[in-house]
Design a protein around this motif. Structure first.
Motif, PDB file in Angstrom:
ATOM      1  N   ARG A 116       0.841  -1.200   0.000  1.00  0.00           N
ATOM      2  CA  ARG A 116       0.000   0.000   0.000  1.00  0.00           C
ATOM      3  C   ARG A 116       0.876   1.249   0.000  1.00  0.00           C
ATOM      4  O   ARG A 116       1.920   1.285   0.650  1.00  0.00           O
ATOM      5  CB  ARG A 116      -0.900   0.005   1.228  1.00  0.00           C
ATOM      6  N   HIS A 117       0.427   2.239  -0.728  1.00  0.00           N
ATOM      7  CA  HIS A 117       1.124   3.509  -0.852  1.00  0.00           C
ATOM      8  C   HIS A 117       0.106   4.634  -0.700  1.00  0.00           C
ATOM      9  O   HIS A 117      -1.096   4.392  -0.809  1.00  0.00           O
ATOM     10  CB  HIS A 117       1.816   3.597  -2.216  1.00  0.00           C
ATOM     11  N   PRO A 118       0.540   5.867  -0.494  1.00  0.00           N
ATOM     12  CA  PRO A 118      -0.410   6.972  -0.313  1.00  0.00           C
ATOM     13  C   PRO A 118      -1.399   7.138  -1.472  1.00  0.00           C
ATOM     14  O   PRO A 118      -2.526   7.567  -1.272  1.00  0.00           O
ATOM     15  CB  PRO A 118       0.485   8.207  -0.186  1.00  0.00           C
ATOM     16  N   ASN A 119      -1.008   6.789  -2.674  1.00  0.00           N
ATOM     17  CA  ASN A 119      -1.878   6.979  -3.837  1.00  0.00           C
ATOM     18  C   ASN A 119      -2.549   5.708  -4.324  1.00  0.00           C
ATOM     19  O   ASN A 119      -3.162   5.702  -5.385  1.00  0.00           O
ATOM     20  CB  ASN A 119      -1.101   7.622  -4.982  1.00  0.00           C
ATOM     21  N   GLY A 120      -2.403   4.598  -3.603  1.00  0.00           N
ATOM     22  CA  GLY A 120      -3.021   3.347  -4.037  1.00  0.00           C
ATOM     23  C   GLY A 120      -2.239   2.145  -3.556  1.00  0.00           C
ATOM     24  O   GLY A 120      -1.699   2.142  -2.457  1.00  0.00           O
ATOM     25  N   ASP A 173     -19.137   0.956 -10.801  1.00  0.00           N
ATOM     26  CA  ASP A 173     -17.679   1.115 -10.889  1.00  0.00           C
ATOM     27  C   ASP A 173     -16.961   0.035 -10.088  1.00  0.00           C
ATOM     28  O   ASP A 173     -15.934  -0.496 -10.529  1.00  0.00           O
ATOM     29  CB  ASP A 173     -17.260   2.497 -10.391  1.00  0.00           C
ATOM     30  N   ALA A 174     -17.492  -0.304  -8.919  1.00  0.00           N
ATOM     31  CA  ALA A 174     -16.873  -1.348  -8.095  1.00  0.00           C
ATOM     32  C   ALA A 174     -16.950  -2.707  -8.783  1.00  0.00           C
ATOM     33  O   ALA A 174     -15.978  -3.468  -8.774  1.00  0.00           O
ATOM     34  CB  ALA A 174     -17.545  -1.402  -6.726  1.00  0.00           C
ATOM     35  N   VAL A 175     -18.084  -3.011  -9.409  1.00  0.00           N
ATOM     36  CA  VAL A 175     -18.225  -4.282 -10.144  1.00  0.00           C
ATOM     37  C   VAL A 175     -17.241  -4.326 -11.299  1.00  0.00           C
ATOM     38  O   VAL A 175     -16.592  -5.360 -11.538  1.00  0.00           O
ATOM     39  CB  VAL A 175     -19.683  -4.479 -10.627  1.00  0.00           C
ATOM     40  N   THR A 233      -8.976   4.309  -4.336  1.00  0.00           N
ATOM     41  CA  THR A 233     -10.267   3.635  -4.222  1.00  0.00           C
ATOM     42  C   THR A 233     -10.113   2.139  -4.450  1.00  0.00           C
ATOM     43  O   THR A 233     -10.676   1.325  -3.712  1.00  0.00           O
ATOM     44  CB  THR A 233     -11.290   4.234  -5.208  1.00  0.00           C
ATOM     45  N   GLY A 234      -9.324   1.765  -5.452  1.00  0.00           N
ATOM     46  CA  GLY A 234      -9.075   0.348  -5.701  1.00  0.00           C
ATOM     47  C   GLY A 234      -8.377  -0.306  -4.525  1.00  0.00           C
ATOM     48  O   GLY A 234      -8.704  -1.442  -4.140  1.00  0.00           O
ATOM     49  N   ALA A 235      -7.439   0.396  -3.919  1.00  0.00           N
ATOM     50  CA  ALA A 235      -6.738  -0.138  -2.742  1.00  0.00           C
ATOM     51  C   ALA A 235      -7.722  -0.321  -1.588  1.00  0.00           C
ATOM     52  O   ALA A 235      -7.656  -1.313  -0.855  1.00  0.00           O
ATOM     53  CB  ALA A 235      -5.607   0.803  -2.337  1.00  0.00           C
ATOM     54  N   HIS A 236      -8.654   0.615  -1.442  1.00  0.00           N
ATOM     55  CA  HIS A 236      -9.664   0.515  -0.383  1.00  0.00           C
ATOM     56  C   HIS A 236     -10.579  -0.685  -0.620  1.00  0.00           C
ATOM     57  O   HIS A 236     -10.869  -1.456   0.296  1.00  0.00           O
ATOM     58  CB  HIS A 236     -10.471   1.806  -0.301  1.00  0.00           C
TER      59      HIS A 236
END
Length: 91
Positions: free
Chosen positions: A15-19, A71-73, A36-39
């Protein structure tokens, strides 16, 4: 809509600050996501359903829930196509 997808345990995540950057050693490929993808990945790793994750994101950012879910799907389908997930359907 109940969703039950799981992240593959053998995928390494940084994990990084931007993803995040993900690596599946078996596939010998790296994948990069935004925040968002990392979340989404982190929440799925904790066992949350995609429904719960999308609802959480929609509430946190005052977004339309249906748009967030679409978007999540799309994101989860991309993870699946790249072999990073196991389990049920995202739709």
């Amino acid at each position: 809509m109940k969703t039950n997808v799981r992240t593959k345990s053998e995928v390494w995540v940084s994990r990084h600050p931007n993803g995040s950057v993900m690596l599946d050693p078996g596939l010998d490929q790296m994948f990069v996501t935004n925040k968002t993808g990392a979340h989404i990945w982190s929440c799925m790793s904790e066992g949350l359903s995609l429904d719960a994750i999308a609802e959480q994101i929609a509430l946190a950012f005052n977004l339309e829930p249906d748009r967030v879910m679409r978007d999540a799907v799309t994101f989860v389908d991309e993870l699946r196509r790249n072999g990073l997930l196991e389990g049920g359907e995202s739709r």
